[in-house]
Each structure stands twice: as C-alpha cells, then as structure tokens.
Write a protein that holds these residues in place. Structure first.
Motif, PDB file in Angstrom:
ATOM      1  N   THR A  73       0.800  -1.207  -0.109  1.00  0.00           N
ATOM      2  CA  THR A  73       0.055   0.155  -0.045  1.00  0.00           C
ATOM      3  C   THR A  73       0.933   1.287  -0.155  1.00  0.00           C
ATOM      4  O   THR A  73       2.030   1.087   0.332  1.00  0.00           O
ATOM      5  N   THR A  74       0.116   2.409  -0.325  1.00  0.00           N
ATOM      6  CA  THR A  74       1.060   3.520  -0.340  1.00  0.00           C
ATOM      7  C   THR A  74       1.375   4.008   0.973  1.00  0.00           C
ATOM      8  O   THR A  74       2.413   4.394   1.269  1.00  0.00           O
ATOM      9  N   GLU A  75       0.469   3.686   2.076  1.00  0.00           N
ATOM     10  CA  GLU A  75       1.008   4.055   3.352  1.00  0.00           C
ATOM     11  C   GLU A  75       2.270   3.154   3.763  1.00  0.00           C
ATOM     12  O   GLU A  75       2.895   3.899   4.337  1.00  0.00           O
ATOM     13  N   ALA A 135      -1.231  15.738   7.718  1.00  0.00           N
ATOM     14  CA  ALA A 135      -2.332  16.901   7.664  1.00  0.00           C
ATOM     15  C   ALA A 135      -2.954  16.895   9.196  1.00  0.00           C
ATOM     16  O   ALA A 135      -2.974  18.154   9.780  1.00  0.00           O
ATOM     17  N   GLU A 136      -3.193  15.857  10.095  1.00  0.00           N
ATOM     18  CA  GLU A 136      -3.706  15.952  11.184  1.00  0.00           C
ATOM     19  C   GLU A 136      -2.625  16.646  12.234  1.00  0.00           C
ATOM     20  O   GLU A 136      -3.041  17.197  12.989  1.00  0.00           O
ATOM     21  N   LEU A 137      -1.337  16.147  11.856  1.00  0.00           N
ATOM     22  CA  LEU A 137      -0.343  16.845  12.952  1.00  0.00           C
ATOM     23  C   LEU A 137      -0.079  18.212  12.599  1.00  0.00           C
ATOM     24  O   LEU A 137       0.405  18.847  13.524  1.00  0.00           O
ATOM     25  N   ARG A 138      -0.284  18.443  11.372  1.00  0.00           N
ATOM     26  CA  ARG A 138       0.112  20.012  11.029  1.00  0.00           C
ATOM     27  C   ARG A 138      -1.008  20.809  11.684  1.00  0.00           C
ATOM     28  O   ARG A 138      -0.783  21.800  12.246  1.00  0.00           O
ATOM     29  N   GLU A 139      -2.226  20.173  11.815  1.00  0.00           N
ATOM     30  CA  GLU A 139      -3.344  20.867  12.548  1.00  0.00           C
ATOM     31  C   GLU A 139      -3.139  20.890  13.896  1.00  0.00           C
ATOM     32  O   GLU A 139      -3.398  22.092  14.809  1.00  0.00           O
ATOM     33  N   ALA A 140      -2.697  19.677  14.410  1.00  0.00           N
ATOM     34  CA  ALA A 140      -2.205  19.549  15.916  1.00  0.00           C
ATOM     35  C   ALA A 140      -1.232  20.948  16.298  1.00  0.00           C
ATOM     36  O   ALA A 140      -1.213  21.259  17.501  1.00  0.00           O
ATOM     37  N   LYS A 141      -0.050  20.939  15.422  1.00  0.00           N
ATOM     38  CA  LYS A 141       0.947  21.639  15.889  1.00  0.00           C
ATOM     39  C   LYS A 141       0.429  23.089  15.947  1.00  0.00           C
ATOM     40  O   LYS A 141       0.940  24.166  16.771  1.00  0.00           O
ATOM     41  N   LYS A 142      -0.353  23.607  14.856  1.00  0.00           N
ATOM     42  CA  LYS A 142      -0.877  24.770  15.007  1.00  0.00           C
ATOM     43  C   LYS A 142      -1.384  25.130  16.111  1.00  0.00           C
ATOM     44  O   LYS A 142      -1.511  26.368  16.751  1.00  0.00           O
ATOM     45  N   LEU A 187       5.246  10.294   7.341  1.00  0.00           N
ATOM     46  CA  LEU A 187       3.961   9.826   7.668  1.00  0.00           C
ATOM     47  C   LEU A 187       3.078   9.809   6.541  1.00  0.00           C
ATOM     48  O   LEU A 187       3.493  10.739   5.541  1.00  0.00           O
ATOM     49  N   PRO A 188       2.021   9.130   6.383  1.00  0.00           N
ATOM     50  CA  PRO A 188       1.101   9.030   5.410  1.00  0.00           C
ATOM     51  C   PRO A 188       0.491  10.618   5.220  1.00  0.00           C
ATOM     52  O   PRO A 188       0.468  11.287   6.174  1.00  0.00           O
ATOM     53  N   GLU A 189       0.276  11.012   4.203  1.00  0.00           N
ATOM     54  CA  GLU A 189      -0.430  12.336   3.966  1.00  0.00           C
ATOM     55  C   GLU A 189      -1.750  12.789   4.983  1.00  0.00           C
ATOM     56  O   GLU A 189      -1.452  13.793   5.465  1.00  0.00           O
ATOM     57  N   ASP A 190      -2.427  11.915   5.026  1.00  0.00           N
ATOM     58  CA  ASP A 190      -3.655  12.452   6.255  1.00  0.00           C
ATOM     59  C   ASP A 190      -3.178  12.468   7.455  1.00  0.00           C
ATOM     60  O   ASP A 190      -3.571  13.271   8.288  1.00  0.00           O
ATOM     61  N   ALA A 191      -2.347  11.594   7.869  1.00  0.00           N
ATOM     62  CA  ALA A 191      -1.501  11.631   9.468  1.00  0.00           C
ATOM     63  C   ALA A 191      -0.870  12.919   9.462  1.00  0.00           C
ATOM     64  O   ALA A 191      -1.023  13.600  10.424  1.00  0.00           O
TER      65      ALA A 191
END
Length: 274
Positions: free
Chosen positions: A2-4, A19-26, A13-17
């Motif tokens: 798989t891509t993951e 993205a979640e991490l980016r929002e969390a850091k914000k 990290l997978p792109e969806d993870a």
C-alpha cells in the motif's frame, strides 16, 4: 504494497496523518489564550504573575493549587469509570456550564478566584477526558488520566519555570514533565490516592501549576477590564474551556498518531513542520 506502507518505509507519515499533525501543531504552538482573548476584547492582554500585587499573586497561586488538586482527585477517582466513549456530544454542555461559572464570578478578586476556578477546572478536565476517549485513550490507566491533567500545562505561552528556554515546544513540555507523570503514576498504582500530599503528586501539581497559573493570570486580566461585566465573564470562560478543548484535541491526536506510527516518526515529522 500500500501507499501507506511505502510512506512508512521511506520514513515519512502518510499524507492524512501529516495533515492531522499539522493541524495539531498549529493549536499546540501558535495560539495561546492571551492571543485569543486579545482577538475577542480588541486590546492586548499583557498580564504577568510578576505584575500582580503580592496578595493577589498569593491568592492566585492558592486557587491554582487547589483547582489542580481537585482536578487530580477527579481524574484519578472518576474518569476511568465513565462509560461515555465519545466526547463530542458533551463538549457544548461543558462550555455552557463554564460560561455560567464565569458569569457568576463577576469581577474577579481573590475570593472569587478561589470559588470559581476549581469549578471551571473540573469542567475543562471532564471535557478533556471526553476528547481523550474519542481519540482512543484508555482511561482505565492512570497514565492516560494524568495525560488529561497534563493538558493544563500545554498552553503555548512563553512564561514558565519548567525550563530556561524563552519558548517551549510541545514535546519539550512533555519531556520536562515525563518523570513527574511517571513517578505520580507509579505512586498511585502502588499506594492509591489516600495521601494527596505525597511528594510525587505534589511535584506534578506544582509543575503543571507553574504554566496554568500564567494562563489564569491572563484570564483574570481580561475579566478585570471594566466593560467586560457578567456577560463578558461568561464569554471569557467559554473561550477558556474552548482553548483547552483545542489543546486536548491536538494533544490526543498526537498521542494517537504515536500509537499508530511510532513516537520517533511522529516527533520527527512534527519537528519538520514549519
């Protein structure tokens, strides 16, 4: 393959993870409560514990210590037995109750802080616990319940005695608190909660209190503005709990990603986000 799996093999990290991490850091690094209150009020909140009169500072420290001690008791005695699995339905309820608490507080003096802050703190803690469950935390464990209490130390403000750095990142705060949380967890597992004055618990409360006290002083400064009044007090308390809900959501998102992808990989990705 798989891509993951490919992403994990190449060390990212997978792109969806991500993205979640980016929002969390914000949430964890860039929006302290003083900034949020400044946006709401339209004037800068520049409170500092150093600017408070000695009597007011002592009252604030006493209120913070009492509030966190009560929250510790609630965390260790009740959070693990709650059957609610998702925090989403109850977040608004907690926010409304916190707003009522702020409205009842009126103009904050030392006595009012002592009465109002423990109520707000416990409401925030229960809201944090709901978010933790929704992110897969097992609150039957002492460590997870203390991770809920840890949220009170995560405001990205700059004033703290935890470290000498002028600005602490999220993982620096967690690292600074790791020993206290580990020692407190081991003590509670072995001895229970009969003695809340035990050194491991006192040290944990003191460390969290150093950072939480700064946030509370900023909240007091906002509520002390003459035009705020009861309606403003309710709104500020709603901002107060909303702020910690955002921090909790980010904190437990990071912890979930660590469980799914490994701590080292998540921390490396977190550090690479601008």
């Amino acid at each position: 393959m798989t891509t993951e799996n490919n992403d994990l093999i190449t060390g990212s990290l997978p792109e969806d993870a991500l993205a979640e991490l980016r929002e969390a850091k914000k949430s964890l690094e860039h929006h302290g409560i003083a900034d949020r209150l400044t946006e709401m009020i339209g004037a800068p909140i520049t409170a500092s514990l150093r600017l408070l009169p000695d009597v007011a500072e002592k009252a604030l420290y006493a209120a913070v210590d009492k509030s966190l001690t009560v929250a510790l008791d609630v965390a260790l005695r009740t959070l693990g037995g709650d059957s609610v699995k998702s925090g989403k339905p109850r977040l608004l309820t907690h926010k409304l109750l916190a707003g009522l608490s702020g409205a009842a507080g009126g103009a904050l003096g030392g006595a009012t802080i002592a009465a109002e802050l423990p109520v707000s703190t416990v409401l925030i803690l229960r809201s944090v616990a709901d978010i933790a469950r929704s992110e897969g935390e097992d609150l039957s464990t002492v460590e997870a319940r203390l991770a809920c209490l840890q949220v009170f130390a995560l405001d990205p403000g700059k004033e703290s005695d935890i470290d000498d750095d002028t600005e602490l990142g999220y993982f620096a705060v967690r690292a600074a608190m790791a020993k206290q949380i580990r020692d407190a967890s081991q003590y509670v597992v072995k001895n229970g909660l009969a003695d809340k004055t035990a050194p491991p618990l006192v040290r944990l409360i003191a460390m969290i209190g150093e950072r939480f006290g700064v946030v509370v002083s900023e909240k007091i400064a906002a509520q002390a503005i003459p035009v705020i009044g009861a309606v403003g007090g309710a709104l500020i308390n709603s901002y107060f709990i909303d702020h910690y809900q955002d921090l909790a959501r980010a904190h437990f998102t990071v912890r979930r990603l660590e469980r799914e992808h490994g701590e080292a990989l998540v921390r490396e990705a977190y550090g690479s986000i601008a």
